[in-house]
Design an enzyme around this catalytic site. Sequence first.
Site: not given
Length: 354
Positions: A99, A179
Site C-alpha cells: 500500500y 493512493e
Amino acid sequence: MKLLEYEAKNILRRAGITTPAGVVVASGEAAPTLPFPLPAVVKSQVPTGGRGKLGGVMLVKDEPALTDAIKTISTLKIKGFLPRHLLVEQAIDIGRELYLSLVINRATASIDLIVHPEGGVEVESQDGFFSRSLTGDNAGTVGEALAELFGLEEQSFALADLVEKLFTAFTREDMTLLEINPLVLTKQGELIAGDAKITLDDDAAFRHPDWDFEEKPANANFVSLDENGTIATIANGAGLAMATVDAVTDAGLTPANFLDIGGTATVESITESFHKITEFPEVRAIIINIFGGIVRCDTVATAIVEARRSVPDLPRLIIRLSGTNSEQAAEILARDALSLLPNLTQCIEEAHRA
Ligand code: GDP
Ligand code: MN
C-alpha cells in the site's frame, strides 16, 4: 475532483509509472479485441473504492468469461453507482500487494508518503502504517527506508525512482490525494500500480487547461450506512449532513445513509438522491435538512417538488429548509401539500412517528 481509476492511471502512465496494459470499454458494449493476451481483469469504473469485495473486479481467463464479466459489471451497482465505463486490463501475476499513498499534511505544510507492507482490500482495517515527509530531494533515502520496511532490499532503487516520479506527478498535477492500493510486486520482481485513486485540487483548475475528465454523478458524496436503515438523510455541507445523521442516531433511529448534496440542489441531483434512497427497503422517511446560504431555499423547494413527481414509492418527506427565501419555499411546498418544519428537533419527532 475525484478521478476514476482509468483517469488516474493515465496520469500515472504519463508520469512514467508502470500500470497494467488496458483498454477502456463503454458500459454495455461488446467485448473488445484485446491488445494483450488473456487472462484479464474487468474493473468497474465507479467513483468509489471497495469494488473488489462487491463484485466489481473480475478475473477472466477466456473470451466467453470476458463477455460475461463485461455484461455483469455493466449493470452491477456498486454503492449506488452504475459504471459508465469498464477498464479491461491484462491480469498481473501478483507476488505481493503493498500500500502506498501521498497526502498533503496541512499541519506541517508538506507532502507525506504513507505506506503499509501489506496492501490490498483489507488494508484500511489494519494498524502499522508508516509515514514519511517528502521534500522533493529525499527520494533516495526514502527509497532505502521503504526497501527495508518492505523487506525488499534489491528494490531500493526502483522504490526511490517510484517515489520521485510520484512526488513530481503529485505536485505538477496539483493533487491532494494519490493512493496506489495495491502497489503490486509481480512474481518477476516488477513494481506495478494495480489500482489508483487520485483527487485533484479544484482550485488549481486554472493552471490545467488540459484537465478533461468524465463527468461524475452529482451524488458522489452519498455514503451507505445501513442497508436496513429506516431514516434516510439529505443535507448540504458535510458538517450539517453529519449532524443530521448523528441526530437520527441519538434519537434511537437507524440512519440509512449520509448525503451531502453540496452547494447545488438541482432537480437532477435531488431526483438522483431519491432514486438511491428508494433502494433501501426499510426507509420510512427522508429527512431533508438544508441551510440556504448560497443555495436559495425556494430553488431547493422547487427541485424537491419536481423530483418527487418522477420517483414512485417515495417515503415520507420531512423537510427543514432554513435561510434565504425560506418563506417562498414554504409556499411552494404547501402547494404540493408538503410542510416545512422549523428545526431538526421537530424533524426527528416526525421521523419517530413515521
Ligand atoms: P478496489 O477493491 O476497488 O480497491 O479494486 P482493486 O483494483 O484494488 O482490486 C481489488 C483486488 O483485486 C486487488 O487487491 C487484487 O487482490 C485483486 N486484483 C486486481 N487486479 C488483479 C490482477 O490483475 N490479478 C490478480 N491476480 N488480482 C487482481
Ligand atoms: Mn484498490
